[in-house]
Design an enzyme around this catalytic site. Structure first.
Site, PDB file in Angstrom:
ATOM      1  N   GLU A 127       0.922  -1.190   0.170  1.00  0.00           N
ATOM      2  CA  GLU A 127       0.106   0.033  -0.033  1.00  0.00           C
ATOM      3  C   GLU A 127       0.832   1.114  -0.021  1.00  0.00           C
ATOM      4  O   GLU A 127       1.927   1.203   0.801  1.00  0.00           O
ATOM      5  CB  GLU A 127      -0.825   0.003   1.116  1.00  0.00           C
ATOM      6  N   ALA A 268       2.164  -0.258  10.588  1.00  0.00           N
ATOM      7  CA  ALA A 268       1.714  -1.556  10.337  1.00  0.00           C
ATOM      8  C   ALA A 268       0.852  -1.764   9.231  1.00  0.00           C
ATOM      9  O   ALA A 268       0.328  -0.734   8.554  1.00  0.00           O
ATOM     10  CB  ALA A 268       0.965  -2.296  11.710  1.00  0.00           C
ATOM     11  N   GLU A 270      -2.217  -3.934   6.985  1.00  0.00           N
ATOM     12  CA  GLU A 270      -3.292  -4.866   7.342  1.00  0.00           C
ATOM     13  C   GLU A 270      -3.514  -5.960   6.148  1.00  0.00           C
ATOM     14  O   GLU A 270      -4.488  -6.436   5.919  1.00  0.00           O
ATOM     15  CB  GLU A 270      -4.800  -4.086   7.082  1.00  0.00           C
ATOM     16  N   ASN A 271      -2.527  -6.390   5.417  1.00  0.00           N
ATOM     17  CA  ASN A 271      -2.366  -7.312   4.298  1.00  0.00           C
ATOM     18  C   ASN A 271      -3.362  -8.493   4.763  1.00  0.00           C
ATOM     19  O   ASN A 271      -3.242  -8.989   5.941  1.00  0.00           O
ATOM     20  CB  ASN A 271      -1.269  -8.118   4.125  1.00  0.00           C
ATOM     21  N   HIS A 303      -6.476  -1.909  15.205  1.00  0.00           N
ATOM     22  CA  HIS A 303      -6.557  -1.273  13.972  1.00  0.00           C
ATOM     23  C   HIS A 303      -6.609  -1.941  13.003  1.00  0.00           C
ATOM     24  O   HIS A 303      -7.259  -2.130  11.956  1.00  0.00           O
ATOM     25  CB  HIS A 303      -5.646   0.009  14.013  1.00  0.00           C
ATOM     26  N   GLU A 304      -5.363  -2.720  12.801  1.00  0.00           N
ATOM     27  CA  GLU A 304      -5.237  -3.587  11.716  1.00  0.00           C
ATOM     28  C   GLU A 304      -6.104  -4.549  11.436  1.00  0.00           C
ATOM     29  O   GLU A 304      -6.488  -5.291  10.513  1.00  0.00           O
ATOM     30  CB  GLU A 304      -3.663  -4.297  11.688  1.00  0.00           C
ATOM     31  N   HIS A 307      -9.179  -3.651  10.107  1.00  0.00           N
ATOM     32  CA  HIS A 307      -9.338  -3.288   8.742  1.00  0.00           C
ATOM     33  C   HIS A 307      -9.868  -4.700   8.112  1.00  0.00           C
ATOM     34  O   HIS A 307     -10.102  -4.635   6.876  1.00  0.00           O
ATOM     35  CB  HIS A 307      -7.993  -2.896   8.341  1.00  0.00           C
TER      36      HIS A 307
HETATM   37  N1  B3K Z   1      -2.874   0.867   5.788  1.00  0.00           N
HETATM   38  C1  B3K Z   1      -1.735   1.161   6.260  1.00  0.00           C
HETATM   39  C2  B3K Z   1      -1.014   2.295   5.513  1.00  0.00           C
HETATM   40  C3  B3K Z   1      -0.003   2.063   4.881  1.00  0.00           C
HETATM   41  C4  B3K Z   1       0.636   3.405   3.852  1.00  0.00           C
HETATM   42  C5  B3K Z   1       1.965   3.121   3.274  1.00  0.00           C
HETATM   43  N2  B3K Z   1       2.189   4.374   2.519  1.00  0.00           N
HETATM   44  C6  B3K Z   1      -1.266   1.324   7.713  1.00  0.00           C
HETATM   45  C7  B3K Z   1      -2.853   1.230   8.427  1.00  0.00           C
HETATM   46  O1  B3K Z   1      -3.383   2.472   8.401  1.00  0.00           O
HETATM   47  O2  B3K Z   1      -3.443   0.659   9.006  1.00  0.00           O
HETATM   48 ZN    ZN Z   2      -5.294   1.963   8.866  1.00  0.00          ZN
END
Ligand code: B3K
Ligand code: ZN
Length: 885
Positions: A127, A268, A270-271, A303-304, A307
């Protein structure tokens, strides 16, 4: 690096993709000096885009193309077009399979985007647009595909091979290598792809879902960190349960993995099924991580995890919609933390952070709406506005619809859009449809930048027994727009009688009173609300719980603020009254300093804080929060022209006075709490956080007195505590004290003891970088030569450079411009290494308009020097050019 004029991307230009990818099959061959990526994409024409077969343009950067094949046909150079950002081929049929092979260099990837090495392990960060550095792809969030990933690597160096989804096979390969295959059945955009290969150990646990099915939970770390995973594991299980209970959301795959890496640009990621974490946001144990770090781990893990629904199952259509997942998920994690710990304290911390940093962003050259209209580099838009203000916008939706209505709306949103890539409009539409509400005007919060001002005045009519509040809203111009239309501002409020009791609230025209706290919707530029049946002039408690992200003003006098500090039934507003009182007193001192007068502190502040300190029934964490004076950065934010030296002098003078005049009370509370800490083993829970926060703020005041007993207390705590919360505060107060010998001894002992723990060494760097004693820049420069420091590790840069420029304002803003020059040099160096980190470190320089003419010229000069320094990344170019515009 930028080679041509950078392009501006506009939301208004959005078009659905020409082609879709249904299946993605990847094979990675990892080697020490290169890696090979083979991709098989099962594709089709997007029916939404009509008939015809336009050229297929795939994103790709820094890839060495080895082969391309369209269905059965191997393509040769004349069959496709290649440039620095794309590969174009001409499909012949509606459905086809495209195979590509590329060579990449993760081993020399210092930008930490795409596939890279952190220490000895391979990991990814995709991301927002990192996947295009891995293979040719339609790297946009509205292209969603299933993924099968095979990783092949040397068995000995990389015994653990991970990717998204479920493991479906593994085995030995030639030359001491081995392979593993993972399959993710959930369609996802490429930004959620992840791969990890390394010599990793894991802590494993189980979670039983509400539906009764078990899920395996694993946290992967390097061997020496196996003893620091428990807190994250407990936090993960709490998060999973909370999302089931509060949002009705269950986890979907049978396995959930977290991997801790040392080199990471953000907190972090969230893959899907394979979260990758900055080790600072996952590792925690009493001896090495502070209470704040424990709470951060809990919050980021949550948070992750959250997601998985708000971001992964329902994702963003395009990157302008980033707040769709980030604002909502920050709101979700904040509510989770509020439920796990003290709700009021969590709100105070979040609001203080928002007002100090997001308000500054909203008033600066990078100001943008929660849903931006354009960008040059999307990495620059992972901002306080998209995250924190975005969360406030979601909070206001809940305030307006009520908790039940909000839940109906979120249920409809998840049900309606599961498996889709959608927009903030879709989110609001679900909220409207589930509640029969009209949020048309409310949506201006997504499209207009800037922090609204809300000026409130009162009128009491004794004869009619009515009390009126008049609200006038306005919003300053921002780079995107000069004229702003009125917002919908939910103002939660109460009215206090002379004894401090909440009055029943009955608006004119209503048959009876309805409650003692109500939410008024201010929707016009100017609007008056009249309450009836008010027997004597009340004192209003406005914007309870900080119900809207606005700058509210009401002409309270100091005695009224002291009254609210003691009596307001809303805990947040009790704190807020104390902050407003402190701001008034500090601004008075700032004025005295500027006029060259002797500083004289309004004794009412001492009285008020003395009362708080003496209140044994008040939550200790609240006492600690109320004892904390507004920070220098906040005082800067609310100044027209920030006088760095006067702000520092005024605040230090006030702290000194508090320390001296309240010494006995501070000493008593310090001793009582330190005594409990001595006898209690460390527990990471709210009441213990509360006790230690009061103990520590008391110690930091006591040390200002420079009395021998305070020094003795600091040394005792430093040497005899069993946890990092007490140890780091003791170190910090010694570092900021005049006791040079003790300071040096403590710093050496600390570094010697923790030299092998990079996260603890980060704290050691930060404490010194933030010390406001003279000579700050020289100390920072010396620390950059320390063997534990490297510019290649983002945590180190943040710990030293970020803490200096962001927290050590008197030293950073030294009148000779040395701090600015230092930061600019660093940004130029980092620009080549890691553009995202370079661009983030720039933030303090972008605020140049806040300062006096001499500093403005110096700061601007440094921005111009960066701009002229050669090939800039799009990240740095965008921030510098917009700051100078
Ligand atoms: N979604 C990631 C953000 C990564 C962005 C990298 N440029 C972290 C988060 O908000 O959970
Ligand atoms: Zn996030």
């Amino acid at each position: 690096m930028r080679t041509e004029q950078p392009q501006v991307i506009y939301l208004k230009d959005y078009q659905a993709p020409e082609y879709l990818i249904d299946e993605t099959h990847l094979t990675f061959e990892l080697f020490e000096d290169h890696s090979l990526v083979h991709a098989q994409l099962v594709m089709r024409r997007n029916p939404e885009r009509g008939a015809g077969l336009p050229p297929l343009v795939l994103d790709g950067q820094q890839l060495e193309l080895l082969s391309v094949q369209l269905d059965d046909q191997a393509l040769t150079a004349g069959d496709y077009q290649l440039d620095a950002d794309s590969l174009t081929v001409q499909p012949k049929t509606e459905r086809f399979t495209l195979d590509t092979s590329v060579k990449i260099h993760p081993e020399s990837n210092t930008a930490l985007e795409g596939l890279y090495k952190s220490g000895k392990m391979f990991c990814t960060q995709c991301e927002a647009e990192g996947f295009r550095k891995i293979t040719y792809y339609l790297d946009r969030p509205d292209v969603m595909s299933t993924f099968t990933t095979t990783v092949i690597a040397e068995q000995h160096r990389y015994p653990v091979l991970l990717s998204n989804g479920n493991p479906v096979g593994d085995g030995p390969a030639e030359d001491g290598r081995h392979w593993a295959t993972w399959e993710d059945p959930f369609k996802k955009p490429a930004y959620l792809f992840a791969l990890v290969a390394g010599d990793l150990w894991c802590v494993e646990s189980e979670f039983t879902r509400q539906s009764g099915r078990d899920v395996t939970l694993r946290i992967y770390v390097e061997e020496e960190n196996l003893d620091k995973c428990d807190h994250a594991m407990v936090s993960l299980k709490k998060s999973m349960r909370w999302d089931e209970e509060v949002y009705g959301r269950e986890y979907d795959l049978d396995i959930f993995m977290i991997v801790a890496v040392n080199d990471f640009n953000m907190g972090a990621m969230e893959n899907k099924g394979l979260n990758i974490f900055n080790s600072s946001c996952v590792l925690a144990r009493a001896e090495t991580a502070t209470d704040a770090a424990h709470q951060r781990v809990e919050g980021v893990v949550a948070h992750e995890y959250f997601h998985n629904w708000s971001g992964n199952r329902v994702t963003c259509r395009d990157w302008f919609q980033l707040s769709l997942k980030e604002g909502f998920t920050v709101f979700r994690d904040a509510e989770f933390s509020a439920d796990m710990n003290s709700r009021t304290v969590k709100r105070i911390e979040d609001v203080a952070y928002l007002r100090t940093h997001q308000f500054a962003e909203d008033a600066g050259p990078m100001a943008h709406p929660v849903r931006p209209d354009s960008f040059i580099e999307i990495s620059n838009f992972y901002t306080l506005t998209v995250y924190e203000k975005g969360a406030e916008v979601v909070r206001m939706v809940r305030t307006l619809l009520g908790a039940e209505g909000f839940r109906k709306g979120s249920d409809l949103y998840f049900e309606r859009h599961d498996g889709q890539a959608v927009t903030t409009d879709d989110f609001i539409k679900a909220m409207e449809d589930a509640n029969g509400a009209d949020l048309t005007q409310f949506k201006r919060w997504y499209s207009q930048a800037g922090t609204p001002r809300l000026a409130v005045s009162e009128a009491y009519d004794a004869a009619a027994q009515t009390y009126s509040l008049n609200f006038r809203q306005s919003c300053p111009q921002t780079p995107d727009k000069a004229e702003k239309l009125p917002f919908v501002i939910p103002v939660e409020l109460g009215l206090l009688d002379a004894d401090g009791n909440d009055l029943p609230l009955q608006l004119a025209g209503e048959a009876e009173a309805a409650g003692t706290t109500r939410v008024l919707s201010v929707t016009e530029a100017e609007q008056t609300f009249t309450f009836q049946g008010i027997a004597a002039k009340p004192l209003p408690s406005l914007l309870r719980g900080f119900s809207a992200p606005v700058k509210l003003s009401f002409p309270y006098d100091r005695d009224q603020l002291m009254f609210l500090m003691q009596h307001d039934s809303d805990g947040f507003n009790r704190w807020e009254a104390g902050q407003q009182l402190s701001v008034q007193v500090l601004q008075e001192l700032i004025g005295q300093h500027q006029r060259g007068e002797a500083l004289a502190l309004d004794q009412r502040l001492i009285t008020a804080l003395g009362t708080v300190l003496g209140n044994e029934t008040l939550d200790a964490a609240m006492v600690a929060e109320m004892l904390s004076l507004p920070g220098e950065a906040y005082l800067t934010e609310i100044s027209q022209v920030a006088d760095v030296d006067a702000i520092h002098a005024a605040r230090e003078f006030a702290r000194q006075q508090i320390a001296e005049q309240l010494f006995d009370a501070l000493w008593a509370r310090y001793q009582a709490n330190r005594d409990v800490s001595r006898k209690t083993a460390y527990v990471a829970a709210a009441e213990h956080f509360a006790r230690r926060s009061l103990q520590n703020i008391a110690l930091s005041y006591l040390m200002l007195s420079a009395k021998p007993q305070a020094l003795e207390a600091a040394l005792e705590q430093f040497e005899h505590c069993d946890n990092m919360t007490e140890r780091l505060t003791a170190l910090a107060v010694l570092v900021n004290s005049p006791f040079e010998a003790e300071r040096a001894k403590a710093l050496d002992a600390f570094a010697e003891h923790f030299k092998d723990n990079p996260l603890v060494m980060d704290q050691w760097f930060s404490v010194q970088a933030a010390s406001t004693l003279p000579g700050g820049l020289a100390r920072v420069k010396a620390l950059m030569l320390h063997p534990a420091f490297t510019l290649k590790n983002p945590n180190k840069v943040r710990a030293l450079v970020g803490a200096f420029a962001g927290q050590n304002l008197v030293n950073f803003h030294a009148a000779d411009g040395s701090g600015y020059r230092f930061l600019a040099d660093l940004v130029i160096e980092l620009n080549a290494l890691n553009p995202q980190i370079a661009s983030r470190q720039l933030a303090p320089l972008t605020r140049w308009r806040k300062y006096d003419d001499a500093r403005q010229a110096l700061m601007k000069g440094e921005l111009e020097r960066i701009l002229a320094s050669g090939a800039l990344s799009s990240d740095v170019y965008e921030v510098v050019s917009k700051s100078l515009a």
